[in-house]
Design an enzyme around this catalytic site. Structure first.
Site, PDB file in Angstrom:
ATOM      1  N   ASP A  52     -10.243 -12.481  -3.519  1.00 19.04           N
ATOM      2  CA  ASP A  52     -11.348 -12.237  -4.446  1.00 19.04           C
ATOM      3  C   ASP A  52     -11.100 -11.105  -5.433  1.00 19.04           C
ATOM      4  O   ASP A  52     -11.838 -10.951  -6.403  1.00 19.04           O
ATOM      5  CB  ASP A  52     -12.643 -11.946  -3.669  1.00 19.04           C
ATOM      6  CG  ASP A  52     -12.606 -10.603  -2.934  1.00 19.04           C
ATOM      7  OD1 ASP A  52     -11.499 -10.055  -2.759  1.00 19.04           O
ATOM      8  OD2 ASP A  52     -13.682 -10.114  -2.538  1.00 19.04           O
ATOM      9  N   ARG A 242     -18.988  -7.521  -3.941  1.00 21.06           N
ATOM     10  CA  ARG A 242     -18.682  -8.829  -4.498  1.00 21.06           C
ATOM     11  C   ARG A 242     -19.720  -9.209  -5.547  1.00 21.06           C
ATOM     12  O   ARG A 242     -20.686  -8.503  -5.796  1.00 21.06           O
ATOM     13  CB  ARG A 242     -18.673  -9.857  -3.370  1.00 21.06           C
ATOM     14  CG  ARG A 242     -17.548  -9.680  -2.343  1.00 21.06           C
ATOM     15  CD  ARG A 242     -16.309 -10.401  -2.808  1.00 21.06           C
ATOM     16  NE  ARG A 242     -16.631 -11.787  -3.143  1.00 21.06           N
ATOM     17  CZ  ARG A 242     -16.809 -12.772  -2.254  1.00 21.06           C
ATOM     18  NH1 ARG A 242     -16.679 -12.518  -0.968  1.00 21.06           N
ATOM     19  NH2 ARG A 242     -17.128 -13.998  -2.642  1.00 21.06           N
ATOM     20  N   TYR A 250     -13.503  -5.289   5.232  1.00 19.98           N
ATOM     21  CA  TYR A 250     -12.231  -5.389   5.951  1.00 19.98           C
ATOM     22  C   TYR A 250     -12.337  -4.431   7.137  1.00 19.98           C
ATOM     23  O   TYR A 250     -12.585  -3.233   6.944  1.00 19.98           O
ATOM     24  CB  TYR A 250     -11.063  -4.976   5.063  1.00 19.98           C
ATOM     25  CG  TYR A 250     -10.686  -5.996   4.013  1.00 19.98           C
ATOM     26  CD1 TYR A 250      -9.912  -7.105   4.351  1.00 19.98           C
ATOM     27  CD2 TYR A 250     -11.095  -5.851   2.696  1.00 19.98           C
ATOM     28  CE1 TYR A 250      -9.549  -8.038   3.390  1.00 19.98           C
ATOM     29  CE2 TYR A 250     -10.747  -6.779   1.734  1.00 19.98           C
ATOM     30  CZ  TYR A 250      -9.971  -7.876   2.084  1.00 19.98           C
ATOM     31  OH  TYR A 250      -9.624  -8.799   1.132  1.00 19.98           O
ATOM     32  N   PRO A 329      -4.024  -7.531   2.367  1.00 20.39           N
ATOM     33  CA  PRO A 329      -4.909  -7.614   1.209  1.00 20.39           C
ATOM     34  C   PRO A 329      -5.545  -6.281   0.822  1.00 20.39           C
ATOM     35  O   PRO A 329      -6.392  -6.245  -0.062  1.00 20.39           O
ATOM     36  CB  PRO A 329      -5.985  -8.607   1.671  1.00 20.39           C
ATOM     37  CG  PRO A 329      -6.051  -8.433   3.142  1.00 20.39           C
ATOM     38  CD  PRO A 329      -4.688  -7.990   3.600  1.00 20.39           C
TER      39      PRO A 329
END
Length: 603
Positions: A52, A242, A250, A329
C-alpha cells in the site's frame, strides 16, 4: 481435445502476472504501441490489503504516465513520522516527530492506497487502449529457442508458452499457445517463471516474525494519523495511516508459535487478526485501541531478504518485482521496487521490438535493477534489524537507541524516497562531461524545477516535459538566446544535432524518437522564442526560460540549481526520466557516440 480448438497467437511481449510490476509493464508497452498480452492466475484483481505504500519517486513515475492526479485524489498522504519509545513509568511515550520526506521532490510525502486501487490505475488505462488481463490463466510450459540466429532476430518469436485456463468456457480448449518475442515473469515471490529456469534466490531468512492488520481504529493514541515507529518493551510496532479512516498496523510477534515446525513457514491457522491486535495493545500501552467490528485484511510473515541470481534468460525472458527480490515491508519499498523494475525495462523492450535499439540494450535492465535490489536488501537488513531489535533502556544498554534509529531513518531518506537511486556507468549512463552540469547527476532522475514558457510566461514544471512515451528528451540549455553571439552558436549546434539525430529515426521525423526542449537563460522581457532554430522549437510550448513568473513566485535559478554552464549544454534524459549523458556544445560528437553505443542507425 481436438487440435482445431487450440488457440495460438503471436505477441511482441507476454507478461505473466498482473500485480503492480505486471500492469506497470503492460501499460507502458501498450502506450508505446507494442503488441502485448498479460495473464494472471487470479480470477479477480486484488480487492484489499497487500502492498500500500507509494514513495515520492514512484509518484513522479505515475505522473509521467498521467496517473498521479487520480492516485493523489484517492490516496492518503503521510507528512510526519512519530517515534515512541519505552517510558520509565511503563508503556510508551512520544520521543520525537520529524518530517517524513526530506529529499528534494515535487511530492514531499509518502502516500498509501491499497494495492487493488493502485492496480486499477493501470488496468483502467490499459482498458482505454483495448487491453485487459486474461484471467484466470497459469503457465504450463515455457520454451526458448537455442538457435543463436533466432535469438538475435528481433522479428521472430523464439519463446513458446503454453497457458492453461483455470476456468475455460464450455466448448473451449483449456490451453492456448502464445509465441512471444519476449516474456516478462512478474508472477510474485513464488514465481513460476523463475523456477522454470532454476534461477536461485540468494540471501537469507531472518528470525523476525511480523503480523499485519488493516482496520478502522477507535483509539486514544494521539498519532494514529501519522506514520509511527514504536519501540516498546513488548516488541515493535509500526502504524501506517491508510486511505479514508483506515490504518495498517505492523506488529512484531515475540515468539515463533505461528511458524510450522516442519516447513519453517508461517501458518495462518495458528494466529488471527484478534490475536495480532492483542499484541499491538500491549505495545501501545498506556494507550488503548478497541476491537473493530471487522478487519479489512491481515497476514503474518517472516522477514526474508533475497535477490535472484539473474534477471534474464538469453535476453528473451525477464523476471521483475517480487519474482527477483524479497524484503521486509518496513520501509515501504516492495511495490515501489516492483513497479520501477518494469518502468526501467519497458522502454528498453519497446525500442528493441521497434527495431530502433540493439538487443544489447536489454542487458542494462539486470545491470541496473539487480544492483539496486542488492542495495535495497543491504539497507533493508540493517533497517529491519534496528526496527525489530529491543529498545535501549536502563536495564538493556545493548538495545537500539532512539538516536541510532533516527540517524538510520534520516541517512537512508534518499534511498527510501526513491529519488536517490543512482545507476552506474554503462552504455546508457555516460558521465564523461558531468562537470558541465554538475548537479544534474548522470544516472539519477532529473529533479523537479519550475521554469516559465518563453511564449506566454506561464510557469511550468520540467518533469511535466518528461512523459513516459519511450522518447529520449533532449534538453538544450541554450544560454542567453538574446545574445547575437550565442544565437550563432545555437544555429551551428542545431545543424550538428540534426545530422546526428536523423541517423536513428525511420521516417526522418526526429520527434518520433527525440523530444527536444530548449531552456534559455534570457529574460522574459527580452526573449524571442521563435528566434531559435526550428529544430529547437518543435512547438511553441517547448521553449522554456530560466526566469521567474510574472507573480514573482515560481521559477528562476534552474541553471544555478542544475550546475549548468552558462555557455550551453546538451542534456540527454532517458525515456524513464534518468539523466543519460551531458555534453557541451563543442563536444556533440559525444552525443553521437552515446546513441551509437546502443541505438541502430536507420538511414
Amino acid at each position: 481435445m481436438p487440435t482445431s480448438l487450440l488457440k495460438e497467437s503471436n505477441v511482441d511481449v507476454l507478461i505473466i502476472g498482473a500485480g503492480p510490476a505486471g500492469v506497470m509493464a503492460c501499460n507502458a508497452l501498450a502506450k508505446a504501441g507494442i503488441n502485448v498480452k498479460i495473464v494472471d492466475q487470479r480470477p479477480e484483481k486484488v480487492a484489499a490489503g497487500q502492498a500500500d505504500g507509494v514513495q515520492p519517486r514512484t509518484m513522479e513515475v505515475l505522473q509521467s504516465y498521467g496517473l498521479a492526479e487520480r492516485f493523489l485524489k484517492e490516496a492518503n498522504q503521510l507528512h510526519m513520522v512519530a517515534f515512541y519509545n519505552p517510558s520509565q513509568e511503563g508503556g510508551i511515550e512520544l520521543a520525537d516527530r520529524i518530517t517524513d520526506v526530506t529529499s528534494a521532490t515535487r511530492y514531499p510525502f509518502e502516500a498509501t492506497l491499497h494495492q487493488g486501487a493502485i492496480e486499477s490505475l493501470f488496468l483502467d488505462s490499459m482498458k482505454s487502449m483495448g487491453i485487459e488481463v486474461s484471467r484466470p490463466f497459469t503457465p504450463a510450459s515455457i520454451q526458448v529457442s537455442e538457435n543463436e540466429e533466432e535469438l538475435k532476430d528481433t522479428s521472430g518469436f523464439p519463446v513458446r508458452v503454453v497457458l492453461r485456463s483455470l476456468a475455460p468456457s464450455e466448448g473451449q480448449a483449456d490451453t492456448e499457445i502464445v509465441n512471444a518475442k519476449f516474456v516478462i515473469g512478474a508472477d510474485g515471490a513464488h514465481s513460476w517463471v523463475r523456477k522454470a529456469f532454476n534461477i536461485t534466490m540468494e540471501g537469507e531468512q531472518s528470525d523476525y516474525i511480523w503480523g499485519v492488520v488493516d482496520f478502522t481504529p477507535d483509539t486514544d493514541f494521539p498519532d494514529i494519523r501519522n506514520r509511527c515507529a514504536i519501540h516498546s518493551d513488548n516488541g515493535s510496532c509500526m502504524i501506517i495511516p491508510r486511505e479514508g479512516d483506515k490504518v495498517r498496523l505492523y506488529i512484531q510477534l515475540g515468539d515463533n508459535s505461528a511458524v510450522d515446525a516442519t516447513s519453517g513457514r508461517v501458518d495462518k491457522t495458528k494466529i488471527g487478526p484478534h490475536q495480532l491486535l492483542e499484541v499491538a495493545r500491549k505495545s501501545l500501552f498506556p494507550y488503548t485501541i478497541k476491537t473493530p467490528e471487522t478487519f479489512e485484511w491481515w497476514t503474518i510473515y517472516i522477514i526474508g531478504q533475497r535477490v535472484a541470481s539473474q534477471y534474464s534468460i538469453r535476453d528473451r525472458i525477464f523476471i521483475a518485482g517480487d519474482a527477483c527480490h524479497t524484503h521486509s515491508p518496513k520501509a515501504g519499498q516492495g511495490m515501489n521496487a516492483s513497479m520501477n523494475d518494469t518502468h526501467n525495462l519497458a522502454w528498453k523492450l519497446a525500442l528493441v521490438v521497434r527495431g530502433l535499439a540493439d538487443m544489447s540494450l536489454l542487458q542494462t535492465y539486470e545491470f541496473e535493477r539487480r544492483k539496486y535490489a542488492q542495495d535495497l536488501i543491504a539497507f533493508d537488513r540493517q533497517f529491519a534489524k534496528l526496527f525489530s531489535g529491543k529498545p535501549r533502556t536502563e536495564l538493556n544498554q545493548d538495545g537500539v537507541s532512539h538516536e541510532e534509529f533516527l540517524k538510520a531513518f534520516q541517512t537512508f531518506g534518499g534511498f527510501t524516497s526513491g529519488v536517490g537511486i543512482h545507476y552506474a556507468e554503462s552504455p546508457i549512463t555516460n558521465s564523461t562531461h558531468q562537470a558541465f552540469a554538475k548537479d544534474l547527476i548522470i544516472g539519477k532522475r532529473l529533479p523537479p524545477q519550475a521554469l516559465i514558457r518563453a511564449a506566454d510566461a506561464r510557469p511550468v514544471e520540467i518533469q511535466d516535459y518528461l512523459p513516459s512515451d519511450c522518447r529520449f528528451k533532449i534538453l538544450i540549455f541554450a544560454g542567453n538566446t538574446s545574445s547575437t553571439e550565442q544565437q550563432t552558436k545555437i544555429e551551428k549546434l542545431a545543424d550538428s544535432m540534426s545530422s546526428i539525430l536523423t541517423l536513428y529515426v525511420h521516417s526522418g521525423n526526429i520527434s518520433d524518437i527525440f523530444d527536444i526542449i530548449s531552456i534559455s537563460s534570457a529574460t522574459k522581457k527580452d526573449v524571442r522564442y521563435n528566434s531559435l532554430p526550428a529544430l529547437f522549437r518543435s512547438h511553441w510550448s517547448k521553449v522554456l526560460l530560466d526566469d521567474i513568473d510574472v507573480q514573482g513566485k515560481q521559477g528562476g535559478d534552474a541553471y544555478k540549481n542544475f550546475g549548468v554552464d552558462s555557455s550551453g549544454v546538451v542534456v540527454i534524459v532517458r525515456p524513464d526520466g534518468y539523466v543519460g549523458t551531458v555534453a557541451p556544445f563543442d563536444s556533440v560528437k559525444d552525443i553521437k557516440a552515446y546513441f551509437s553505443s546502443f541505438m541502430k542507425v536507420q538511414a
